[in-house]
Enzyme design. Structure first.
Site, PDB file in Angstrom:
ATOM      1  N   ASP A   1       0.864  -1.331  -0.155  1.00  0.00           N
ATOM      2  CA  ASP A   1      -0.058  -0.052   0.039  1.00  0.00           C
ATOM      3  C   ASP A   1       0.843   1.498   0.030  1.00  0.00           C
ATOM      4  O   ASP A   1       1.553   1.471   1.035  1.00  0.00           O
ATOM      5  CB  ASP A   1      -0.994  -0.045   1.291  1.00  0.00           C
ATOM      6  CG  ASP A   1      -2.268  -0.167   0.995  1.00  0.00           C
ATOM      7  OD1 ASP A   1      -2.746   0.254  -0.192  1.00  0.00           O
ATOM      8  OD2 ASP A   1      -2.949  -0.534   1.835  1.00  0.00           O
TER       9      ASP A   1
ATOM     10  N   HIS B   1     -10.654  -0.672  -5.874  1.00  0.00           N
ATOM     11  CA  HIS B   1     -10.278   0.411  -5.077  1.00  0.00           C
ATOM     12  C   HIS B   1      -9.575   1.293  -5.936  1.00  0.00           C
ATOM     13  O   HIS B   1      -9.711   2.525  -5.880  1.00  0.00           O
ATOM     14  CB  HIS B   1      -9.479  -0.072  -3.932  1.00  0.00           C
ATOM     15  CG  HIS B   1      -8.971   1.412  -3.091  1.00  0.00           C
ATOM     16  ND1 HIS B   1      -9.922   1.923  -2.352  1.00  0.00           N
ATOM     17  CD2 HIS B   1      -7.765   1.524  -2.815  1.00  0.00           C
ATOM     18  CE1 HIS B   1      -9.345   2.996  -1.828  1.00  0.00           C
ATOM     19  NE2 HIS B   1      -8.097   2.886  -2.119  1.00  0.00           N
TER      20      HIS B   1
END
Length: 453
Positions: free
Chosen positions: A263, A361
């Protein structure tokens, strides 16, 4: 108020790394002379830290592009950390153009806290508190003991990249007799679908972000500031978080969140066109002059529904995010392309369907899908044991700095909460918005631009 009076205590998303080292010169690119001066002040070169900036940790999703810039400082000499070297000696100067704790590499530990002013404190009481906090913060970030209430817990630890960042909540302005100086960006966030906010764990008149590469150093700093606030402001809520410890990966590498995803790939970066305008405020228009060089911070405590997430097979998890779990590369990218490969939203799989699903996402959170809205995300993971039902009380302490939440966080979160597949695995449980003033002026104190400008 006397010293004795004060001694009575009251009470993932798709983002990326920044290339800012610890010494702060007020510019992105320092001259060799500035670098030498920074090294003299800190004992750690800016160039060394820049060379080790690594990885973003974050979890966004329904969280409003939940993110975290977790920069791994791994370029120090081998064995330095074990010998008590660069990791503990690293120092972030307290003064500069902006408050420390925004552009600097993310530390391994964080203490977040909010305080409410006591009744009748007013502007003079707030000024005194901010002066005390400024004096203590300047000493603590230099690795020196505070002049008051230092219990020597961190006496032998070194600065450990300690930063203390202060923000002002909306209610503070009325209590301090400065309602006419409340910035427009502090309007309450709208209610988002799926919010389950606990007011007792959010908001607050004064916000503190205390980061350090050693947990004891961060806890000690919070304790000192809390004791300095006694009689003036009481602790409202507190949360502790963590990121990857510098050097743990052995090489610069993007961190993973508690969902196991790489991430932090597309966070805005200093040096990019328009970066400062996205993160920092300038005087003019709606923005008050006292906030120039400051920012707005949106805080969200986002619990991850890990039991549900971990029940998904890996390929399903990848489709929810839109990236491969092994290396962070976007779905549809060639093997070996890595996390920084361009995201091709038109790529198709062998069966002709979109490689990146419509509700993935990375697709929903992409700036191109949100009118260019962007934030500098700097979040930390948390794990506070189990809830009564046996599920983990764990997730992300989301922190996002931006020049205006109405044009940054709010439109992005509104879209994520309605169309992001990751939102099914997240719960927003606390929230806060704060105006973050610029750094303390030379010889002055944090917030002086507001109270005396």
């Amino acid at each position: 108020m006397t010293t004795n009076d004060r001694s009575q205590d009251n009470g993932t998303t798709d983002n990326g790394t920044t290339d800012i080292g610890t010494p702060r010169t007020g510019t992105t690119d320092a001259t060799p002379a500035q670098e030498r001066a920074a090294e003299d002040r800190t004992g750690v070169t800016r160039r060394a830290l820049l060379g080790t900036a690594g990885a973003g940790l974050l979890v966004g999703a329904g969280a409003g592009v939940a993110g975290a810039v977790a920069l791994d400082r791994t370029g120090r000499p081998a064995g330095a950390a074990a010998a008590g070297g660069a990791l503990g000696a690293a120092r972030v100067p307290f003064r500069g153009e902006h408050q420390a704790g925004i552009l600097e590499p993310q530390q391994a530990r964080v203490q977040l806290a909010a305080f409410d002013l006591s009744d009748g404190v007013g502007r003079d009481g707030l000024r005194g508190l901010l002066q005390r906090w400024t004096k203590a913060a300047e000493r603590l970030t230099a690795g020196e003991p505070a002049e008051e209430f230092d219990d020597q817990v961190a006496l032998d630890a070194g600065p450990c990249s300690l930063t203390l960042t202060v923000g002002f909540g909306a209610a503070l302005f009325d209590k301090a007799g400065a309602a006419d100086r409340r910035p427009p960006g502090l309007e309450p966030l709208p209610a988002f679908p799926g919010d389950a906010l606990d007011p007792a764990r959010g908001d607050g008149d004064l916000f503190l972000q205390i980061g350090a590469d050693d947990a004891l150093v961060a806890v000690h700093a919070l304790r000192v500031l809390q004791r300095l606030a006694a009689g003036t402001a009481a602790l409202r809520w507190q949360s502790a978080g963590f990121a990857r410890t510098p050097g743990a990966a052995g090489k610069p590498v993007t961190g993973r969140n508690l969902m196991g995803q790489v991430d932090g790939t597309n966070n805005p970066k200093p040096g990019e066109e328009g970066f400062a305008a996205k993160v920092f405020c300038t005087a003019g228009g709606e923005q008050p002059a006292w906030l120039a060089g400051g920012s707005y911070l949106v805080f969200r405590r986002i619990r991850m529904l890990l039991d549900h997430w971990e029940a998904l097979p890996v390929d399903r998890q990848e489709r929810v995010i839109g990236r491969r779990k092994t290396d962070g590369a976007p779905l549809g990218a060639p093997a070996g392309s890595g996390e920084h490969a361009p995201v091709d939203l038109s790529a198709q799989g062998p069966d002709g369907t979109l490689a990146i699903p419509a509700d993935a996402h990375v697709r929903v959170a992409a700036p191109a899908a949100n009118g260019g809205a962007a934030m500098l995300r700097r979040g930390f993971s948390y794990h506070d044991g189990l809830l009564p039902d046996g599920s983990p009380d764990a997730g992300l302490l989301f922190l996002a700095f931006q020049s205006d939440p109405r044009r940054g966080f709010t439109p992005v979160q509104r879209k994520l909460s309605r169309g992001d597949g990751l939102s099914r695995f997240l719960r927003h449980e606390a929230s806060g918005v704060y105006a973050v003033p610029p750094a303390a002026p030379a010889g002055g104190y944090l917030g002086q631009q507001l109270l005396e400008g």
